[in-house]
Design a protein around this motif. Structure first.
Motif, PDB file in Angstrom:
ATOM      1  N   ALA A   2       4.889  34.797 -22.574  1.00 21.57           N
ATOM      2  CA  ALA A   2       3.931  35.095 -21.505  1.00 21.57           C
ATOM      3  C   ALA A   2       4.533  35.966 -20.409  1.00 21.57           C
ATOM      4  CB  ALA A   2       3.426  33.781 -20.909  1.00 21.57           C
ATOM      5  N   ASN A   3       5.775  36.429 -20.607  1.00 15.57           N
ATOM      6  CA  ASN A   3       6.426  37.243 -19.576  1.00 15.57           C
ATOM      7  C   ASN A   3       5.946  38.691 -19.620  1.00 15.57           C
ATOM      8  OD1 ASN A   3       7.903  35.045 -18.749  1.00 15.57           O
ATOM      9  ND2 ASN A   3       9.609  35.498 -20.107  1.00 15.57           N
ATOM     10  N   ASN A   4       6.399  39.484 -18.632  1.00 13.41           N
ATOM     11  CA  ASN A   4       6.049  40.897 -18.533  1.00 13.41           C
ATOM     12  C   ASN A   4       4.538  41.135 -18.620  1.00 13.41           C
ATOM     13  OD1 ASN A   4       8.846  41.512 -18.466  1.00 13.41           O
ATOM     14  ND2 ASN A   4       8.919  41.373 -20.703  1.00 13.41           N
ATOM     15  N   ILE A   5       3.845  40.669 -17.603  1.00 10.66           N
ATOM     16  CA  ILE A   5       2.389  40.800 -17.552  1.00 10.66           C
ATOM     17  C   ILE A   5       2.002  42.274 -17.432  1.00 10.66           C
ATOM     18  CG2 ILE A   5       0.298  39.970 -16.374  1.00 10.66           C
ATOM     19  CD1 ILE A   5       2.194  37.678 -17.339  1.00 10.66           C
ATOM     20  N   ASP A   6       1.068  42.706 -18.275  1.00 12.89           N
ATOM     21  CA  ASP A   6       0.618  44.097 -18.262  1.00 12.89           C
ATOM     22  C   ASP A   6      -0.555  44.244 -17.286  1.00 12.89           C
ATOM     23  OD1 ASP A   6      -0.256  46.656 -18.758  1.00 12.89           O
ATOM     24  OD2 ASP A   6       0.064  46.529 -20.926  1.00 12.89           O
ATOM     25  N   VAL A   7      -0.330  45.024 -16.223  1.00 16.39           N
ATOM     26  CA  VAL A   7      -1.353  45.240 -15.190  1.00 16.39           C
ATOM     27  C   VAL A   7      -2.598  45.901 -15.782  1.00 16.39           C
ATOM     28  CG1 VAL A   7      -1.869  46.506 -13.048  1.00 16.39           C
ATOM     29  CG2 VAL A   7       0.281  45.263 -13.268  1.00 16.39           C
ATOM     30  N   LYS A   8      -2.392  46.757 -16.776  1.00 17.16           N
ATOM     31  CA  LYS A   8      -3.521  47.449 -17.427  1.00 17.16           C
ATOM     32  C   LYS A   8      -4.452  46.430 -18.099  1.00 17.16           C
ATOM     33  CE  LYS A   8      -4.588  51.078 -20.760  1.00 17.16           C
ATOM     34  NZ  LYS A   8      -4.119  51.731 -21.990  1.00 17.16           N
ATOM     35  N   ASP A   9      -3.864  45.417 -18.715  1.00 22.23           N
ATOM     36  CA  ASP A   9      -4.663  44.361 -19.363  1.00 22.23           C
ATOM     37  C   ASP A   9      -5.492  43.596 -18.334  1.00 22.23           C
ATOM     38  OD1 ASP A   9      -3.650  45.030 -21.805  1.00 22.23           O
ATOM     39  OD2 ASP A   9      -2.215  43.371 -21.926  1.00 22.23           O
ATOM     40  N   ILE A  51       1.503  35.499 -11.448  1.00 21.78           N
ATOM     41  CA  ILE A  51       1.323  34.869 -12.761  1.00 21.78           C
ATOM     42  C   ILE A  51       2.689  34.509 -13.345  1.00 21.78           C
ATOM     43  CG2 ILE A  51       0.549  35.190 -15.162  1.00 21.78           C
ATOM     44  CD1 ILE A  51      -1.643  37.075 -14.066  1.00 21.78           C
ATOM     45  N   GLU A  52       3.627  35.440 -13.244  1.00 24.40           N
ATOM     46  CA  GLU A  52       4.971  35.189 -13.783  1.00 24.40           C
ATOM     47  C   GLU A  52       5.639  34.014 -13.074  1.00 24.40           C
ATOM     48  OE1 GLU A  52       7.334  38.725 -14.060  1.00 24.40           O
ATOM     49  OE2 GLU A  52       6.119  39.533 -15.693  1.00 24.40           O
ATOM     50  N   GLU A  53       5.448  33.953 -11.764  1.00 22.63           N
ATOM     51  CA  GLU A  53       6.012  32.850 -10.968  1.00 22.63           C
ATOM     52  C   GLU A  53       5.401  31.510 -11.413  1.00 22.63           C
ATOM     53  OE1 GLU A  53       5.554  31.514  -6.414  1.00 22.63           O
ATOM     54  OE2 GLU A  53       5.977  33.658  -6.643  1.00 22.63           O
ATOM     55  N   ALA A  54       4.082  31.490 -11.548  1.00 26.69           N
ATOM     56  CA  ALA A  54       3.380  30.271 -11.971  1.00 26.69           C
ATOM     57  C   ALA A  54       3.782  29.876 -13.395  1.00 26.69           C
ATOM     58  CB  ALA A  54       1.866  30.484 -11.895  1.00 26.69           C
ATOM     59  N   ASN A  55       3.864  30.883 -14.271  1.00 26.11           N
ATOM     60  CA  ASN A  55       4.209  30.610 -15.670  1.00 26.11           C
ATOM     61  C   ASN A  55       5.585  29.983 -15.824  1.00 26.11           C
ATOM     62  OD1 ASN A  55       1.784  31.507 -16.565  1.00 26.11           O
ATOM     63  ND2 ASN A  55       2.523  33.404 -17.482  1.00 26.11           N
ATOM     64  N   ILE A 214      -6.473  35.230 -17.689  1.00 29.76           N
ATOM     65  CA  ILE A 214      -5.488  34.452 -16.928  1.00 29.76           C
ATOM     66  C   ILE A 214      -5.133  33.159 -17.660  1.00 29.76           C
ATOM     67  CG2 ILE A 214      -5.019  33.238 -14.748  1.00 29.76           C
ATOM     68  CD1 ILE A 214      -5.184  36.277 -14.353  1.00 29.76           C
ATOM     69  N   LEU A 215      -6.148  32.494 -18.190  1.00 29.01           N
ATOM     70  CA  LEU A 215      -5.905  31.223 -18.903  1.00 29.01           C
ATOM     71  C   LEU A 215      -5.057  31.434 -20.162  1.00 29.01           C
ATOM     72  CD1 LEU A 215      -6.945  28.195 -18.432  1.00 29.01           C
ATOM     73  CD2 LEU A 215      -7.866  29.911 -16.901  1.00 29.01           C
ATOM     74  N   SER A 216      -5.274  32.560 -20.833  1.00 30.34           N
ATOM     75  CA  SER A 216      -4.481  32.871 -22.032  1.00 30.34           C
ATOM     76  C   SER A 216      -3.000  33.008 -21.666  1.00 30.34           C
ATOM     77  CB  SER A 216      -4.964  34.169 -22.687  1.00 30.34           C
ATOM     78  OG  SER A 216      -6.264  34.015 -23.170  1.00 30.34           O
ATOM     79  N   LEU A 217      -2.728  33.741 -20.606  1.00 26.26           N
ATOM     80  CA  LEU A 217      -1.347  33.960 -20.164  1.00 26.26           C
ATOM     81  C   LEU A 217      -0.686  32.656 -19.728  1.00 26.26           C
ATOM     82  CD1 LEU A 217      -1.991  37.216 -18.105  1.00 26.26           C
ATOM     83  CD2 LEU A 217      -0.670  37.090 -20.225  1.00 26.26           C
TER      84      LEU A 217
END
Length: 258
Positions: A2-9, A51-55, A214-217
């Motif tokens: 779940a790391n490296n969240i893509d802003v485009k997504d 999101i990364e912090e929460a994950n 968001i829930l998927s991540l």
């Protein structure tokens, strides 16, 4: 992972759309990028970082074997949350929040046990000895309990954290979590006060695509934590087996020498 969240997504899922500017909460100002046609636009780079912090925190909770309770009773979020939480083996509330769900957890557990006792009655034949009217009443009670509490039937103790979609809609859950010092993770839109949340994810909490993304991540990181826990347990079991085998071999050697 779940790391490296893509802003485009996040952009494609419409996570950036906030509420009308007149409905905003000024405490959300740090997460707002701009205003467009009377609507606030959320800064997705800040969303990705949050999101990364929460994950990271959610992964640790899952790896420790504790539970995260997901809460979303609004129409567009219910089915998504139920599906994602169940896939991550986590409890969830998608019907009405039962008052005292956390602060009076003992009573909630009694209701869950009542559900289990009805199931036992059906298995051991006691149910069939009841009159037709009584059976109907018991079935109705079982259905009602299952609808409201079935998704938390395996939650034997208070959760380690709450994950909430829309803190305005779920203000009672937030209040109860605060009373018990249970950390709150949440999708927070521009009309809500982020100060009520320990792990803020600034995001559109009204559109199903945004909620799904968001829930998927989030649940992916929980699954990572669970996989980590399983891997550690498997390793421990293998080490214990190896130790026992070594002890047995040494005992056999000693016996042969004697």
């Amino acid at each position: 992972m779940a790391n490296n969240i893509d802003v485009k997504d996040l952009l494609e899922a419409g996570v950036h759309f906030g509420h009308m500017t007149r409905k905003w909460d000024p405490n959300m100002a740090p997460y707002i990028y701009m205003e467009r046609n009377g609507i606030h636009i959320i800064n997705l780079y800040k969303t990705a970082a949050k999101i990364e912090e929460a994950n990271e925190a959610l992964k640790k909770i899952a790896a420790s074997g504790r539970k995260v309770l997901f809460v979303a009773t609004k129409k567009q979020a219910k089915d998504i949350v139920a599906e994602k939480a169940a896939a991550a083996n986590m409890p969830y509330i998608t019907e009405r929040w039962p008052g005292g769900m956390l602060t009076n957890f003992v009573t909630i557990r009694k209701a869950i046990k009542k559900m289990a006792s009805i199931d036992r009655m059906k298995k051991d034949g006691t149910f069939n000895t009841l009159s037709k009217k009584e059976r109907l009443q018991v079935d109705r009670l079982r259905a009602k309990l299952d609808k409201n509490l079935g998704s938390i039937a395996d939650m034997t103790r208070l959760p380690a954290a709450l994950f909430i979609v829309d803190i305005k809609a779920e203000h009672i859950a937030v209040k109860e979590a605060h009373k018990l010092n249970i950390p709150v993770f949440a999708m927070v839109d521009t009309n809500s006060d982020p100060r009520q949340v320990d792990y803020v994810i600034p995001a559109n909490d009204d559109a199903s695509k945004s909620i799904d993304k968001i829930l998927s991540l989030v649940t992916d990181s929980i699954k990572d934590g669970l996989a980590e826990r399983k891997s550690e347990k498997d390793q421990q079991q293998q080490e214990q087996k190896a130790e026992k085998a070594t002890e047995k071999a040494e005992a056999n050697t000693t016996a042969t020498e004697e």
